[in-house]
Design a protein around this motif. Structure first.
Motif, PDB file in Angstrom:
ATOM      1  N   ALA A 124      -7.347   5.666 -12.329  1.00  0.00           N
ATOM      2  CA  ALA A 124      -6.012   6.265 -12.219  1.00  0.00           C
ATOM      3  C   ALA A 124      -5.748   6.774 -10.810  1.00  0.00           C
ATOM      4  O   ALA A 124      -6.639   6.827  -9.957  1.00  0.00           O
ATOM      5  N   CYS A 125      -4.497   7.114 -10.583  1.00  0.00           N
ATOM      6  CA  CYS A 125      -4.073   7.856  -9.391  1.00  0.00           C
ATOM      7  C   CYS A 125      -4.461   7.197  -8.070  1.00  0.00           C
ATOM      8  O   CYS A 125      -5.139   7.812  -7.224  1.00  0.00           O
ATOM      9  N   PRO A 126      -4.080   5.946  -7.840  1.00  0.00           N
ATOM     10  CA  PRO A 126      -4.328   5.344  -6.512  1.00  0.00           C
ATOM     11  C   PRO A 126      -3.607   6.124  -5.423  1.00  0.00           C
ATOM     12  O   PRO A 126      -2.615   6.806  -5.677  1.00  0.00           O
ATOM     13  N   TYR A 127      -4.114   6.023  -4.215  1.00  0.00           N
ATOM     14  CA  TYR A 127      -3.518   6.748  -3.094  1.00  0.00           C
ATOM     15  C   TYR A 127      -2.183   6.123  -2.687  1.00  0.00           C
ATOM     16  O   TYR A 127      -2.056   4.896  -2.584  1.00  0.00           O
ATOM     17  N   LEU A 128      -1.225   6.988  -2.432  1.00  0.00           N
ATOM     18  CA  LEU A 128       0.085   6.588  -1.933  1.00  0.00           C
ATOM     19  C   LEU A 128       0.278   7.173  -0.545  1.00  0.00           C
ATOM     20  O   LEU A 128       0.127   8.385  -0.355  1.00  0.00           O
ATOM     21  N   LEU A 129       0.583   6.316   0.425  1.00  0.00           N
ATOM     22  CA  LEU A 129       0.817   6.793   1.783  1.00  0.00           C
ATOM     23  C   LEU A 129       2.078   7.649   1.852  1.00  0.00           C
ATOM     24  O   LEU A 129       3.066   7.385   1.155  1.00  0.00           O
ATOM     25  N   ALA A 130       2.037   8.666   2.695  1.00  0.00           N
ATOM     26  CA  ALA A 130       3.236   9.470   2.940  1.00  0.00           C
ATOM     27  C   ALA A 130       4.254   8.605   3.676  1.00  0.00           C
ATOM     28  O   ALA A 130       3.894   7.762   4.506  1.00  0.00           O
ATOM     29  N   PRO A 131       5.539   8.809   3.388  1.00  0.00           N
ATOM     30  CA  PRO A 131       6.550   7.932   3.994  1.00  0.00           C
ATOM     31  C   PRO A 131       6.612   8.004   5.509  1.00  0.00           C
ATOM     32  O   PRO A 131       7.022   7.032   6.156  1.00  0.00           O
ATOM     33  N   ASP A 132       6.183   9.139   6.090  1.00  0.00           N
ATOM     34  CA  ASP A 132       6.246   9.260   7.547  1.00  0.00           C
ATOM     35  C   ASP A 132       4.952   8.835   8.228  1.00  0.00           C
ATOM     36  O   ASP A 132       4.824   8.941   9.456  1.00  0.00           O
ATOM     37  N   ASP A 133       3.978   8.354   7.453  1.00  0.00           N
ATOM     38  CA  ASP A 133       2.742   7.860   8.059  1.00  0.00           C
ATOM     39  C   ASP A 133       3.010   6.476   8.634  1.00  0.00           C
ATOM     40  O   ASP A 133       3.487   5.587   7.922  1.00  0.00           O
ATOM     41  N   PRO A 134       2.703   6.244   9.906  1.00  0.00           N
ATOM     42  CA  PRO A 134       2.977   4.931  10.520  1.00  0.00           C
ATOM     43  C   PRO A 134       2.314   3.771   9.794  1.00  0.00           C
ATOM     44  O   PRO A 134       2.797   2.641   9.861  1.00  0.00           O
ATOM     45  N   LEU A 135       1.200   4.038   9.078  1.00  0.00           N
ATOM     46  CA  LEU A 135       0.522   2.965   8.368  1.00  0.00           C
ATOM     47  C   LEU A 135       1.396   2.363   7.271  1.00  0.00           C
ATOM     48  O   LEU A 135       1.230   1.193   6.915  1.00  0.00           O
ATOM     49  N   PHE A 136       2.324   3.137   6.723  1.00  0.00           N
ATOM     50  CA  PHE A 136       3.160   2.652   5.625  1.00  0.00           C
ATOM     51  C   PHE A 136       3.930   1.407   6.054  1.00  0.00           C
ATOM     52  O   PHE A 136       3.795   0.331   5.460  1.00  0.00           O
ATOM     53  N   ALA A 137       4.732   1.540   7.081  1.00  0.00           N
ATOM     54  CA  ALA A 137       5.520   0.399   7.546  1.00  0.00           C
ATOM     55  C   ALA A 137       4.645  -0.652   8.197  1.00  0.00           C
ATOM     56  O   ALA A 137       4.930  -1.856   8.120  1.00  0.00           O
ATOM     57  N   ALA A 195       5.573  12.730  -6.042  1.00  0.00           N
ATOM     58  CA  ALA A 195       4.904  13.961  -5.645  1.00  0.00           C
ATOM     59  C   ALA A 195       5.899  15.045  -5.272  1.00  0.00           C
ATOM     60  O   ALA A 195       5.604  16.238  -5.383  1.00  0.00           O
ATOM     61  N   CYS A 196       7.074  14.639  -4.847  1.00  0.00           N
ATOM     62  CA  CYS A 196       8.119  15.580  -4.449  1.00  0.00           C
ATOM     63  C   CYS A 196       9.456  15.029  -4.911  1.00  0.00           C
ATOM     64  O   CYS A 196       9.711  13.827  -4.786  1.00  0.00           O
ATOM     65  N   GLY A 197      10.299  15.896  -5.436  1.00  0.00           N
ATOM     66  CA  GLY A 197      11.582  15.446  -5.947  1.00  0.00           C
ATOM     67  C   GLY A 197      12.726  15.597  -4.977  1.00  0.00           C
ATOM     68  O   GLY A 197      13.884  15.347  -5.349  1.00  0.00           O
ATOM     69  N   SER A 198      12.418  15.968  -3.749  1.00  0.00           N
ATOM     70  CA  SER A 198      13.498  16.193  -2.790  1.00  0.00           C
ATOM     71  C   SER A 198      14.128  14.878  -2.365  1.00  0.00           C
ATOM     72  O   SER A 198      13.469  13.827  -2.317  1.00  0.00           O
ATOM     73  N   ALA A 199      15.404  14.946  -2.062  1.00  0.00           N
ATOM     74  CA  ALA A 199      16.108  13.754  -1.589  1.00  0.00           C
ATOM     75  C   ALA A 199      15.488  13.247  -0.294  1.00  0.00           C
ATOM     76  O   ALA A 199      15.415  12.034  -0.059  1.00  0.00           O
ATOM     77  N   GLU A 200      15.016  14.148   0.545  1.00  0.00           N
ATOM     78  CA  GLU A 200      14.425  13.747   1.822  1.00  0.00           C
ATOM     79  C   GLU A 200      13.171  12.912   1.606  1.00  0.00           C
ATOM     80  O   GLU A 200      12.971  11.881   2.262  1.00  0.00           O
ATOM     81  N   TYR A 201      12.309  13.335   0.662  1.00  0.00           N
ATOM     82  CA  TYR A 201      11.081  12.591   0.399  1.00  0.00           C
ATOM     83  C   TYR A 201      11.390  11.224  -0.208  1.00  0.00           C
ATOM     84  O   TYR A 201      10.852  10.195   0.227  1.00  0.00           O
ATOM     85  N   LEU A 202      12.254  11.196  -1.217  1.00  0.00           N
ATOM     86  CA  LEU A 202      12.569   9.937  -1.873  1.00  0.00           C
ATOM     87  C   LEU A 202      13.217   8.960  -0.905  1.00  0.00           C
ATOM     88  O   LEU A 202      12.902   7.765  -0.914  1.00  0.00           O
ATOM     89  N   ALA A 203      14.113   9.463  -0.072  1.00  0.00           N
ATOM     90  CA  ALA A 203      14.742   8.598   0.920  1.00  0.00           C
ATOM     91  C   ALA A 203      13.719   8.109   1.938  1.00  0.00           C
ATOM     92  O   ALA A 203      13.779   6.960   2.398  1.00  0.00           O
ATOM     93  N   GLY A 204      12.761   8.961   2.283  1.00  0.00           N
ATOM     94  CA  GLY A 204      11.736   8.558   3.235  1.00  0.00           C
ATOM     95  C   GLY A 204      10.865   7.434   2.702  1.00  0.00           C
ATOM     96  O   GLY A 204      10.529   6.487   3.432  1.00  0.00           O
ATOM     97  N   VAL A 205      10.485   7.515   1.432  1.00  0.00           N
ATOM     98  CA  VAL A 205       9.711   6.437   0.826  1.00  0.00           C
ATOM     99  C   VAL A 205      10.515   5.139   0.843  1.00  0.00           C
ATOM    100  O   VAL A 205      10.001   4.068   1.185  1.00  0.00           O
ATOM    101  N   SER A 206      11.793   5.235   0.496  1.00  0.00           N
ATOM    102  CA  SER A 206      12.635   4.040   0.484  1.00  0.00           C
ATOM    103  C   SER A 206      12.756   3.436   1.877  1.00  0.00           C
ATOM    104  O   SER A 206      12.689   2.221   2.041  1.00  0.00           O
ATOM    105  N   ARG A 207      12.936   4.289   2.877  1.00  0.00           N
ATOM    106  CA  ARG A 207      13.049   3.774   4.254  1.00  0.00           C
ATOM    107  C   ARG A 207      11.766   3.068   4.672  1.00  0.00           C
ATOM    108  O   ARG A 207      11.807   2.021   5.320  1.00  0.00           O
ATOM    109  N   SER A 208      10.612   3.627   4.289  1.00  0.00           N
ATOM    110  CA  SER A 208       9.341   3.037   4.700  1.00  0.00           C
ATOM    111  C   SER A 208       9.090   1.710   4.002  1.00  0.00           C
ATOM    112  O   SER A 208       8.600   0.761   4.619  1.00  0.00           O
ATOM    113  N   VAL A 209       9.401   1.639   2.709  1.00  0.00           N
ATOM    114  CA  VAL A 209       9.263   0.375   1.994  1.00  0.00           C
ATOM    115  C   VAL A 209      10.140  -0.690   2.643  1.00  0.00           C
ATOM    116  O   VAL A 209       9.702  -1.810   2.916  1.00  0.00           O
ATOM    117  N   HIS A 210      11.382  -0.332   2.899  1.00  0.00           N
ATOM    118  CA  HIS A 210      12.325  -1.291   3.473  1.00  0.00           C
ATOM    119  C   HIS A 210      11.962  -1.643   4.910  1.00  0.00           C
ATOM    120  O   HIS A 210      12.093  -2.799   5.324  1.00  0.00           O
TER     121      HIS A 210
END
Length: 425
Positions: A301-314, A347-362
């Motif tokens: 369970a619980c694989p690691y998820l990169l933070a959206p602002d970590d350069p490794l994500f993109a 991990a966080c419900g803030s709009a900033e975090y969710l938008a950051g994950v979306s930006r990094s995926v895209h």
């Protein structure tokens, strides 16, 4: 009832379909017009591909009864169409793509010849001895010419988990039959996750991870769908290298056939999940464990998820798409599916975090493929509706900076419910 294939004065068919922004529609007439959205895309001989399909389904003798003609899209039928008529014991079918030609063949068999081609367990090929006899064909001439226009340019096929439920051990023969069925049904946007683990392994190898460091990350063959969405890791594994290589070889054949028939595959993209070993190799990487899914024990369970602002994500997302395109080539349009929070609470419900994950995926998609369009399930919004409330679900907060992003959202409990949102900066 309107359908993805469209309406005629006689009959209609039910299909699942999605819409696309106006600026993307030209890609689906690109083969006939010679203007593919991706300049590296190579057009295919759709007529030959559909002729071979008819031979596989009906045999060489009956295949000689069909005259197939590829025609360009027109302003009257911008999403494509096909025309069917019988004259002098020959079935004349014109269509704007390989899928439209195959759809015309199926329409003829169903509504003119009163035959059926289905999955093997639901009847398979049911074409009687007299269905295509000279006398039957002569009688069909009275039906005249029938044109069926597509209502929308895209017909999406498959749930991401179906690949593990039903297709994990398919060989080429079974895939070939399914691809024929897809084309006959008018499907031109199929999910294509085959070989993704081999491509991920190559991407992680570029970061310094050895094959043995991925053994607790990739699930076994029947559980890969949930590994791709970060629900589990390693369960049913380790994933044999032989299986990964074989799936990649199969992917090459499947994708090639999809392109021959005029389909645009949807490939998995990098959703942010990484092996445990990556955190040890890159101690500065910002990772958090994903939420536990379905009470799986800690080991799975619980694989690691990169933070959206970590350069490794993109960086990883871009390297993965580059590897995918290097191995599988380019399509007329670029569609990628990524689900970071499938049945899992962020991990966080803030709009900033969710938008950051979306930006990094895209960003991972577009860095390697500027034409990338993001396809996403909507199931997460329904599976945890208590969390996904406004403002979390607001598309502007999920995707506030995407220049043109597309999200195909599917409500799994009601298969006819599709939501397609356009996000414009």
């Amino acid at each position: 009832m309107p359908s993805a294939l469209g309406n005629s004065c006689h009959d209609s068919q039910q299909q699942q379909s999605v819409l696309v922004p106006t600026e993307q529609r030209a890609a689906f007439c690109a083969v006939s017009e010679g203007l593919p959205a991706n300049q590296s895309y190579q057009a295919h001989d759709a007529v030959a591909a559909v002729h071979d399909l008819i031979i596989r389904q009906l045999g060489q003798q009956h295949a000689q009864l069909f005259n197939l003609v590829l025609v360009p899209c027109t302003s009257k039928a911008p999403h494509g169409d096909f025309t069917v008529r019988v004259h002098d014991a020959v079935v004349h079918i014109s269509g704007t793509s390989g899928v439209q030609l195959a759809s015309g063949v199926h329409w003829f068999l169903k509504y003119f010849a009163r035959c059926s081609i289905s999955w093997e367990l639901t009847g398979g090929v049911q074409v009687g001895a007299t269905c295509l006899s000279p006398a039957s064909l002569a009688a069909m001439e009275a039906r005249g010419t029938v044109t069926v226009e597509r209502a929308v340019p895209l017909s999406f096929y498959q749930n991401v988990v179906t690949m593990s439920y039903s297709m994990a051990f398919w060989e080429w023969d079974r895939w070939e039959a399914e691809l024929d069925w897809m084309a006959l049904q008018g499907i031109n946007m199929p999910l294509m996750p085959l070989g993704m683990e081999a491509l991920q392994a190559a991407t992680f190898a570029g970061l310094g991870l050895a094959p043995e460091q991925l053994q607790d990350f990739f699930p076994g063959p029947a559980f890969l769908a949930w590994g791709r969405m970060g629900n589990i890791q390693g369960y049913g594994g380790p994933l044999p290298r032989e299986y990964m290589d074989k799936q990649l070889q199969l992917a090459r054949r499947v994708v090639s056939r999809m392109r021959e028939l005029g389909m645009t595959p949807v490939y998995p993209a990098f959703a942010g999940f990484v092996p445990r070993a990556l955190a040890a190799l890159y101690p500065g990487a910002a990772v958090t464990p994903a939420s536990r899914w379905c009470h799986f024990p800690d080991a799975y369970a619980c694989p690691y998820l990169l933070a959206p602002d970590d350069p490794l994500f993109a960086q990883i997302g871009s390297a993965y798409i580059s590897t995918l395109r290097r191995e599988l080539g380019w399509d007329a349009a670029s569609y990628y599916i990524a689900d970071t929070f499938n049945e899992m609470k962020p991990a966080c419900g803030s709009a900033e975090y969710l938008a950051g994950v979306s930006r990094s995926v895209h960003a991972g998609m577009t860095a390697a493929d500027p034409n990338a369009i993001w396809v996403m399930q909507a199931w997460l919004f329904f599976s945890d509706s208590r969390f996904w409330q406004p403002p979390q679900i607001q598309v502007r907060q999920l995707h506030p900076s995407l220049p043109v992003a597309c999200m195909a959202a599917r409500h799994l409990s009601r298969l006819s419910c599709f939501v397609f949102c356009h996000f414009l900066a």
